[in-house]
Scaffold this active site. Structure first.
Site, PDB file in Angstrom:
ATOM      1  N   VAL A  82      10.458   1.096 -11.512  1.00  0.00           N
ATOM      2  CA  VAL A  82       9.003   0.274 -10.669  1.00  0.00           C
ATOM      3  C   VAL A  82       9.095   1.136  -9.288  1.00  0.00           C
ATOM      4  O   VAL A  82      11.009   0.042  -8.893  1.00  0.00           O
ATOM      5  CB  VAL A  82       8.557  -0.459 -10.949  1.00  0.00           C
ATOM      6  CG1 VAL A  82       7.837  -1.123  -9.713  1.00  0.00           C
ATOM      7  CG2 VAL A  82       7.907  -1.354 -11.791  1.00  0.00           C
ATOM      8  N   LYS A  83       8.428   1.711  -8.580  1.00  0.00           N
ATOM      9  CA  LYS A  83       9.225   2.367  -7.108  1.00  0.00           C
ATOM     10  C   LYS A  83       8.747   1.645  -6.201  1.00  0.00           C
ATOM     11  O   LYS A  83       7.290   1.182  -6.249  1.00  0.00           O
ATOM     12  CB  LYS A  83       8.651   3.818  -7.340  1.00  0.00           C
ATOM     13  CG  LYS A  83       9.362   4.603  -6.191  1.00  0.00           C
ATOM     14  CD  LYS A  83       9.128   5.957  -6.701  1.00  0.00           C
ATOM     15  CE  LYS A  83       9.698   6.740  -5.973  1.00  0.00           C
ATOM     16  NZ  LYS A  83       8.571   8.367  -5.892  1.00  0.00           N
TER      17      LYS A  83
END
Ligand code: E4P
Length: 214
Positions: A82-83
């Site tokens: 997850v960015k």
């Protein structure tokens, strides 16, 4: 050193993956929007093509929103990362997610301090932006060098993804400076295999071979 592909174009990912040099994929909302496809559908498809980490970015700005989005994204595939944008809210989210074992890539890193904060919060990856720093006349290579030194000095587990890569010189320099990963746009991958002397060399060898045979 690892190479990630900085695209959400599945056709390009499949083709370049055949070269045996792709260790992961990064996307951002701009990259996803270019494909005109459903976010979840495209990330899930990319995760089936590539074994390594595939970054998918949240769009919420508050920590709670980011955490909620991240928990959903993390369920899409085992290799999804997850960015999270580099903000105080982002750091709060990274802190919670790291304790839950959800891998994060803290993006939009432009200073050593930002990188340090992200590492301390528990980021799996940090993404310093090379091209965008160069655009404003700042030495992006010094940033990579200093971040890598800090990681080694204090034994942080965080890996550096050199992002916003625009040309072959960027890849070559960040490789030499110790970026663990370079995330590279698909168009640049092909350029990295080319040199005019390689092409002319092949042409000469084949011409000489034909002349010898006849
Ligand atoms: C990848 O993680 C980044 O979002 C991407 O490399 C940004 O590239 P750009 O600065 O060329 O948009």
């Amino acid at each position: 050193m690892k190479f990630f592909l900085d695209t959400a174009n599945v056709t390009a990912i499949k083709e370049i993956h055949r070269l045996g040099v792709v260790d992961g994929v990064t996307t951002n909302p701009t990259i996803i929007s270019k494909e005109g496809r459903d976010f979840e559908e495209v990330i899930k498809e990319i995760c089936t093509i590539v074994d390594g980490p595939v970054s998918a970015e949240v769009t919420g700005l508050l920590a709670d929103e980011m955490v909620e989005e991240a928990r959903t994204i993390a369920k899409w595939a085992d290799n999804v990362v997850v960015k999270i944008p580099m903000t105080t809210e982002g750091l709060k989210a990274v802190h919670i997610l790291s304790k839950e074992g959800i891998k994060t890539n803290v993006t939009l890193i432009f200073t050593v301090s930002q990188g340090l904060m992200a590492m301390k919060a528990g980021a799996t990856f940090i993404s310093p932006f090379i091209g965008r720093l160069e655009d404003i006349g700042t030495d992006a290579y010094q940033l990579i060098l200093e971040l890598r030194n800090i990681i080694d000095l204090y034994d942080f587990k965080t890996e550096i993804i050199a992002a916003s890569i625009r040309n072959t010189a960027h890849v070559e320099r960040v490789a030499g400076l110790g970026a663990h990963i370079a995330t590279i746009p698909d168009a640049l991958f092909e350029k990295m295999t080319k040199h005019p002397l390689t092409d002319s060399g092949i042409e000469t060898f084949l011409k000489d071979w034909e002349a010898f045979k006849n």
